[in-house]
Design a protein around this motif. Structure first.
Motif, PDB file in Angstrom:
ATOM      1  N   GLY A  17       0.859  -1.186   0.000  1.00  0.00           N
ATOM      2  CA  GLY A  17       0.000   0.000   0.000  1.00  0.00           C
ATOM      3  C   GLY A  17       0.898   1.239   0.000  1.00  0.00           C
ATOM      4  N   LEU A  18       0.290   2.412   0.168  1.00  0.00           N
ATOM      5  CA  LEU A  18       1.075   3.648   0.109  1.00  0.00           C
ATOM      6  C   LEU A  18       2.153   3.673   1.191  1.00  0.00           C
ATOM      7  N   ALA A  19       1.829   3.140   2.381  1.00  0.00           N
ATOM      8  CA  ALA A  19       2.793   3.179   3.480  1.00  0.00           C
ATOM      9  C   ALA A  19       3.998   2.294   3.171  1.00  0.00           C
ATOM     10  N   VAL A  36       9.303  -5.651  -1.762  1.00  0.00           N
ATOM     11  CA  VAL A  36       7.950  -5.456  -1.234  1.00  0.00           C
ATOM     12  C   VAL A  36       7.091  -6.635  -1.683  1.00  0.00           C
ATOM     13  N   TYR A  37       6.409  -7.273  -0.727  1.00  0.00           N
ATOM     14  CA  TYR A  37       5.493  -8.384  -1.052  1.00  0.00           C
ATOM     15  C   TYR A  37       4.065  -7.877  -0.945  1.00  0.00           C
ATOM     16  N   GLU A  38       3.326  -7.957  -2.016  1.00  0.00           N
ATOM     17  CA  GLU A  38       1.954  -7.438  -2.050  1.00  0.00           C
ATOM     18  C   GLU A  38       1.008  -8.522  -2.538  1.00  0.00           C
ATOM     19  N   ARG A  39       0.005  -8.840  -1.704  1.00  0.00           N
ATOM     20  CA  ARG A  39      -0.896  -9.957  -2.036  1.00  0.00           C
ATOM     21  C   ARG A  39      -1.755  -9.681  -3.271  1.00  0.00           C
ATOM     22  N   ASP A  40      -1.967  -8.378  -3.568  1.00  0.00           N
ATOM     23  CA  ASP A  40      -2.874  -8.028  -4.654  1.00  0.00           C
ATOM     24  C   ASP A  40      -2.128  -7.085  -5.609  1.00  0.00           C
ATOM     25  N   ARG A  41      -2.623  -5.836  -5.696  1.00  0.00           N
ATOM     26  CA  ARG A  41      -1.945  -4.864  -6.561  1.00  0.00           C
ATOM     27  C   ARG A  41      -1.266  -3.815  -5.693  1.00  0.00           C
ATOM     28  N   GLY A 235       0.823  -9.796  -6.249  1.00  0.00           N
ATOM     29  CA  GLY A 235       0.168 -11.105  -6.274  1.00  0.00           C
ATOM     30  C   GLY A 235       0.901 -12.129  -5.419  1.00  0.00           C
ATOM     31  N   VAL A 236       1.737 -11.662  -4.498  1.00  0.00           N
ATOM     32  CA  VAL A 236       2.484 -12.578  -3.617  1.00  0.00           C
ATOM     33  C   VAL A 236       2.102 -12.274  -2.169  1.00  0.00           C
ATOM     34  N   GLU A 237       1.420 -13.203  -1.548  1.00  0.00           N
ATOM     35  CA  GLU A 237       0.959 -12.998  -0.170  1.00  0.00           C
ATOM     36  C   GLU A 237       1.966 -13.582   0.806  1.00  0.00           C
ATOM     37  N   VAL A 238       2.215 -12.860   1.878  1.00  0.00           N
ATOM     38  CA  VAL A 238       3.013 -13.433   2.970  1.00  0.00           C
ATOM     39  C   VAL A 238       2.040 -14.245   3.814  1.00  0.00           C
ATOM     40  N   VAL A 288     -18.764   2.471   2.723  1.00  0.00           N
ATOM     41  CA  VAL A 288     -19.257   1.988   1.431  1.00  0.00           C
ATOM     42  C   VAL A 288     -18.909   3.104   0.451  1.00  0.00           C
ATOM     43  N   ALA A 289     -18.017   2.805  -0.479  1.00  0.00           N
ATOM     44  CA  ALA A 289     -17.582   3.828  -1.445  1.00  0.00           C
ATOM     45  C   ALA A 289     -18.234   3.517  -2.785  1.00  0.00           C
ATOM     46  N   ILE A 290     -19.028   4.481  -3.257  1.00  0.00           N
ATOM     47  CA  ILE A 290     -19.808   4.260  -4.481  1.00  0.00           C
ATOM     48  C   ILE A 290     -19.245   5.181  -5.571  1.00  0.00           C
ATOM     49  N   GLY A 433      -4.939   8.368  13.016  1.00  0.00           N
ATOM     50  CA  GLY A 433      -5.412   9.296  11.974  1.00  0.00           C
ATOM     51  C   GLY A 433      -5.436   8.576  10.659  1.00  0.00           C
ATOM     52  N   GLY A 434      -4.360   7.825  10.425  1.00  0.00           N
ATOM     53  CA  GLY A 434      -4.379   6.867   9.328  1.00  0.00           C
ATOM     54  C   GLY A 434      -4.473   7.379   7.907  1.00  0.00           C
ATOM     55  N   GLY A 435      -4.719   8.665   7.687  1.00  0.00           N
ATOM     56  CA  GLY A 435      -4.803   9.168   6.316  1.00  0.00           C
ATOM     57  C   GLY A 435      -3.408   9.336   5.712  1.00  0.00           C
ATOM     58  N   ALA A 438      -0.697  11.058   7.761  1.00  0.00           N
ATOM     59  CA  ALA A 438      -0.244  10.255   8.906  1.00  0.00           C
ATOM     60  C   ALA A 438       0.660   9.118   8.448  1.00  0.00           C
ATOM     61  N   ILE A 439       0.335   8.478   7.314  1.00  0.00           N
ATOM     62  CA  ILE A 439       1.167   7.327   6.929  1.00  0.00           C
ATOM     63  C   ILE A 439       2.473   7.768   6.269  1.00  0.00           C
ATOM     64  N   LEU A 440       2.439   8.892   5.526  1.00  0.00           N
ATOM     65  CA  LEU A 440       3.716   9.379   4.965  1.00  0.00           C
ATOM     66  C   LEU A 440       4.597   9.883   6.106  1.00  0.00           C
TER      67      LEU A 440
HETATM   68  C1  LIG Z   1     -12.985   5.096   1.050  1.00  0.00           C
HETATM   69  C2  LIG Z   1     -11.744   5.690   1.631  1.00  0.00           C
HETATM   70  C3  LIG Z   1     -11.559   7.061   1.614  1.00  0.00           C
HETATM   71  C4  LIG Z   1     -10.397   7.626   2.132  1.00  0.00           C
HETATM   72  N1  LIG Z   1     -10.216   8.975   2.038  1.00  0.00           N
HETATM   73  C5  LIG Z   1      -9.042   9.527   2.393  1.00  0.00           C
HETATM   74  C6  LIG Z   1      -8.757  10.888   2.091  1.00  0.00           C
HETATM   75  O1  LIG Z   1      -9.588  11.593   1.508  1.00  0.00           O
HETATM   76  N2  LIG Z   1      -7.547  11.376   2.456  1.00  0.00           N
HETATM   77  C7  LIG Z   1      -6.605  10.612   3.089  1.00  0.00           C
HETATM   78  O2  LIG Z   1      -5.515  11.115   3.392  1.00  0.00           O
HETATM   79  N3  LIG Z   1      -6.819   9.297   3.352  1.00  0.00           N
HETATM   80  C8  LIG Z   1      -8.017   8.746   3.014  1.00  0.00           C
HETATM   81  N4  LIG Z   1      -8.235   7.410   3.214  1.00  0.00           N
HETATM   82  C9  LIG Z   1      -7.213   6.630   3.930  1.00  0.00           C
HETATM   83  C10 LIG Z   1      -6.071   6.195   3.011  1.00  0.00           C
HETATM   84  O3  LIG Z   1      -6.592   5.614   1.864  1.00  0.00           O
HETATM   85  C11 LIG Z   1      -5.212   5.199   3.751  1.00  0.00           C
HETATM   86  O4  LIG Z   1      -4.640   5.859   4.842  1.00  0.00           O
HETATM   87  C12 LIG Z   1      -4.061   4.619   2.946  1.00  0.00           C
HETATM   88  O5  LIG Z   1      -4.414   4.296   1.641  1.00  0.00           O
HETATM   89  C13 LIG Z   1      -3.584   3.399   3.714  1.00  0.00           C
HETATM   90  O6  LIG Z   1      -2.396   2.918   3.192  1.00  0.00           O
HETATM   91  P1  LIG Z   1      -1.646   1.685   3.871  1.00  0.00           P
HETATM   92  O7  LIG Z   1      -0.498   1.394   3.020  1.00  0.00           O
HETATM   93  O8  LIG Z   1      -1.394   1.949   5.309  1.00  0.00           O
HETATM   94  O9  LIG Z   1      -2.706   0.485   3.883  1.00  0.00           O
HETATM   95  P2  LIG Z   1      -3.334  -0.347   2.679  1.00  0.00           P
HETATM   96  O10 LIG Z   1      -3.647   0.515   1.545  1.00  0.00           O
HETATM   97  O11 LIG Z   1      -4.457  -1.121   3.304  1.00  0.00           O
HETATM   98  O12 LIG Z   1      -2.168  -1.322   2.257  1.00  0.00           O
HETATM   99  C14 LIG Z   1      -1.911  -2.547   2.876  1.00  0.00           C
HETATM  100  C15 LIG Z   1      -1.492  -3.507   1.779  1.00  0.00           C
HETATM  101  O13 LIG Z   1      -1.062  -4.721   2.356  1.00  0.00           O
HETATM  102  C16 LIG Z   1      -1.479  -5.776   1.512  1.00  0.00           C
HETATM  103  N5  LIG Z   1      -1.465  -7.001   2.311  1.00  0.00           N
HETATM  104  C17 LIG Z   1      -2.285  -7.338   3.340  1.00  0.00           C
HETATM  105  N6  LIG Z   1      -1.931  -8.544   3.840  1.00  0.00           N
HETATM  106  C18 LIG Z   1      -0.869  -8.963   3.119  1.00  0.00           C
HETATM  107  C19 LIG Z   1      -0.051 -10.132   3.168  1.00  0.00           C
HETATM  108  N7  LIG Z   1      -0.259 -11.101   4.073  1.00  0.00           N
HETATM  109  N8  LIG Z   1       0.960 -10.268   2.258  1.00  0.00           N
HETATM  110  C20 LIG Z   1       1.203  -9.290   1.352  1.00  0.00           C
HETATM  111  N9  LIG Z   1       0.461  -8.172   1.258  1.00  0.00           N
HETATM  112  C21 LIG Z   1      -0.557  -8.002   2.136  1.00  0.00           C
HETATM  113  C22 LIG Z   1      -2.857  -5.354   1.066  1.00  0.00           C
HETATM  114  O14 LIG Z   1      -3.257  -6.034  -0.109  1.00  0.00           O
HETATM  115  C23 LIG Z   1      -2.633  -3.862   0.831  1.00  0.00           C
HETATM  116  O15 LIG Z   1      -2.249  -3.579  -0.484  1.00  0.00           O
HETATM  117  C24 LIG Z   1      -9.398   6.805   2.706  1.00  0.00           C
HETATM  118  C25 LIG Z   1      -9.580   5.417   2.714  1.00  0.00           C
HETATM  119  C26 LIG Z   1     -10.730   4.875   2.169  1.00  0.00           C
HETATM  120  C27 LIG Z   1     -10.891   3.383   2.169  1.00  0.00           C
END
Ligand SMILES: Cc1cc2nc3c(=O)[nH]c(=O)nc-3n(C[C@H](O)[C@H](O)[C@H](O)COP(=O)(O)OP(=O)(O)OC[C@H]3O[C@@H](n4cnc5c(N)ncnc54)[C@H](O)[C@@H]3O)c2cc1C
Length: 453
Positions: A17-19, A36-41, A235-238, A288-290, A433-435, A438-440
């Motif tokens: 993910g972005l983090a 980086v190992y990512e289970r999906d995209r 496409g590689v899950e841990v 629910v994101a539409i 905060g998680g947005g 916060a994650i960057l």
């Molecule tokens: C609908 C919605 C609206 C949002 N709006 C905002 C906004 O307007 N502004 C803002 O700043 N933030 C917003 N956010 C929050 C923001 O999207 C998240 O903070 C950010 O995308 C999270 O990134 P992440 O890398 O921490 O987590 P994730 O994006 O969840 O990444 C985790 C990754 O780990 C992978 N993974 C999980 N398990 C495994 C495994 N066992 N092996 C390998 N890979 C694995 C997953 O497939 C995923 O790709 C929103 C989120 C959502 C859902």
């Protein structure tokens, strides 16, 4: 294994993910070999989807606190390719039960003077907010001490957003609109740290989106990663973490000198064979994101926010894992594209478009915005549900990870960045905060801490 962390290490990052991507670039920039190992995209919650022939960037939609992104670029030594554009109307029109109010409140509006008073109160924190979001919370760090002092000066004795807002004696319309932003923590105002009551003033009109959509953020990170030789295995899950060994889907095992988890902490606990942190994090929200491709441009403001009419009822429902009678909804309209985000409890329910609660919430939104039947007129609609967010994230699909008690939330509390000397974690479930800011900011903090070891 006692090699200095500053030397050329093999680093395995769980989750692209972005983090995970953001930290991968920083560590590769220091000369480590990063996979980086990512289970999906790659991109996680930020992904591109085609709906009715239009491309939607799903997940995050608002880019706030751009100073954090600038700090990130500075650390990497990269130029900005996002061309951030201010969103027309800033944080948008908030349709409170007491009447609509745009935030920021423009001059000439009857609530402008109250807004300015509120903003002036928060202003002393503004020069410190990027420090607060990017500096490891260590009492030995002068930047952190200055920033937390500025925060305490503004919040005073108030622990929660609700307590701070009440003390300001704001007009009800403005107070209700400001309360809505506590939900940026995934929590209702009585559960969110006081800092969240300050967010509308801190963000003010500084709400951005990359010129060519949020997907450009993902493109930028992927570009930085490629330039630094980061290997991204999609496409590689841990499937298990055992010391320095990762088991991957298919049964292969790999070893690294250092591991960083960028997956939800519940998932990581399971991968390590530890008792899962309770998955019943009902105090926090999913959504629910539409995404709808309309036949023609929607007659709507760029951003509209429809808060719950009663935060207490909303809080009780979310905490119980029940569907609130009316929920926080956010709409973004851009040409023929419409996004509607409905806040729902993090219970992993597959709340699709046919669900009566979803239908009722859409009706409420359309009625308040004066566009009845708008979604029904769409050429094509995609709905991403709490079940979707649970598939790769928190087990309930929580957008911002599990809730922390108020005394543990907020950026000035140390988080469990380091689980063992060679297992660290970043991402939305770790950084309150998680947005995106916060994650960057969290990736910058972990990079700083790792470089000091
Ligand atoms: C609908 C919605 C609206 C949002 N709006 C905002 C906004 O307007 N502004 C803002 O700043 N933030 C917003 N956010 C929050 C923001 O999207 C998240 O903070 C950010 O995308 C999270 O990134 P992440 O890398 O921490 O987590 P994730 O994006 O969840 O990444 C985790 C990754 O780990 C992978 N993974 C999980 N398990 C495994 C495994 N066992 N092996 C390998 N890979 C694995 C997953 O497939 C995923 O790709 C929103 C989120 C959502 C859902």
């Amino acid at each position: 294994m006692d090699r200095n962390l500053k030397s050329d290490l093999s680093v395995g990052i769980l989750g692209g993910g972005l983090a995970g991507l953001a930290l991968a670039c920083l560590l590769a920039g220091r000369g480590h070999r990063v996979t980086v190992y990512e289970r999906d995209r790659a991109g996680g919650k930020l992904r591109r989807e085609k709906v009715g022939g239009l491309v939607f960037d799903t997940g995050p939609s608002l880019f706030t606190f751009p100073g954090v992104w600038e700090s990130y670029l500075q650390r990497l030594g990269e130029a900005d390719t996002l061309h951030l554009q201010p969103l027309p109307g800033g944080l948008g029109i908030h349709y409170t039960p007491f009447g609509p109010v745009p935030l920021p409140v423009p001059p000439g509006h009857p609530l402008h003077a109250s807004w300015e008073k509120y903003r002036a109160k928060v202003q002393p924190l503004a020069p410190h907010i990027v420090s607060l979001l990017t500096t490891p919370p260590r009492l030995t760090d002068p930047a952190f001490l200055r920033a937390s002092q500025a925060l305490f000066n503004v919040v005073g004795p108030h622990l929660t957003a609700e307590s701070w807002i009440r003390a300001q004696k704001l007009p009800p319309t403005l107070a209700h609109a400001i309360r809505t932003h506590a939900l940026n923590a995934g929590l209702s105002p009585v559960d969110a740290p006081a800092l969240y009551a300050l967010i509308p003033a801190l963000v003010s009109a500084e709400v951005f989106r990359p010129e060519r959509g949020m997907g450009k953020l993902l493109d930028a990170l992927l570009g930085f990663a490629a330039a630094r030789g980061v290997e991204i295995q999609e496409g590689v899950e841990v499937t298990a973490v055992n010391g320095f060994t990762l088991t991957l889907s298919g049964g292969k095992t790999v070893q690294h000198d250092l591991l960083v988890s960028a997956v939800d902490p519940h998932r990581l606990a399971k991968l390590r064979g530890l008792p899962a942190v309770s998955p019943k994090s009902k105090r926090t929200v999913s959504g629910v994101a539409i995404y709808a491709a309309l036949p023609e441009r929607a007659p709507l403001a760029a951003t509209s926010i429809i808060p719950p009419s009663n935060f207490q009822t909303f809080r009780a429902a979310i905490r119980a894992g029940a569907l609130p009678p009316d929920t926080l909804a956010l709409t973004h309209a851009e040409g023929r594209k419409l996004a509607v985000l409905l806040t729902a409890p993090a219970t992993a329910r597959p709340l699709g478009l046919g669900h009566p609660w979803v239908r009722a919430q859409i009706e409420r939104v359309e009625q308040i915005l004066g566009v009845p039947g708008l979604l029904a007129s769409a050429d094509e609609v995609l709905a991403l549900t709490p079940g979707h967010y649970a598939a790769g994230g928190h087990p309930g699909g929580a957008i911002y990870g599990a809730a922390l008690p108020v005394w543990r939330g907020g950026p000035f509390h140390p988080q469990p960045y380091r689980l063992t000397p060679r297992l660290w974690q970043v991402g939305t479930g770790v950084h309150p905060g998680g947005g995106i800011p916060a994650i960057l900011g969290g990736a910058l903090m972990v990079d700083t801490l790792l470089a000091r070891i």
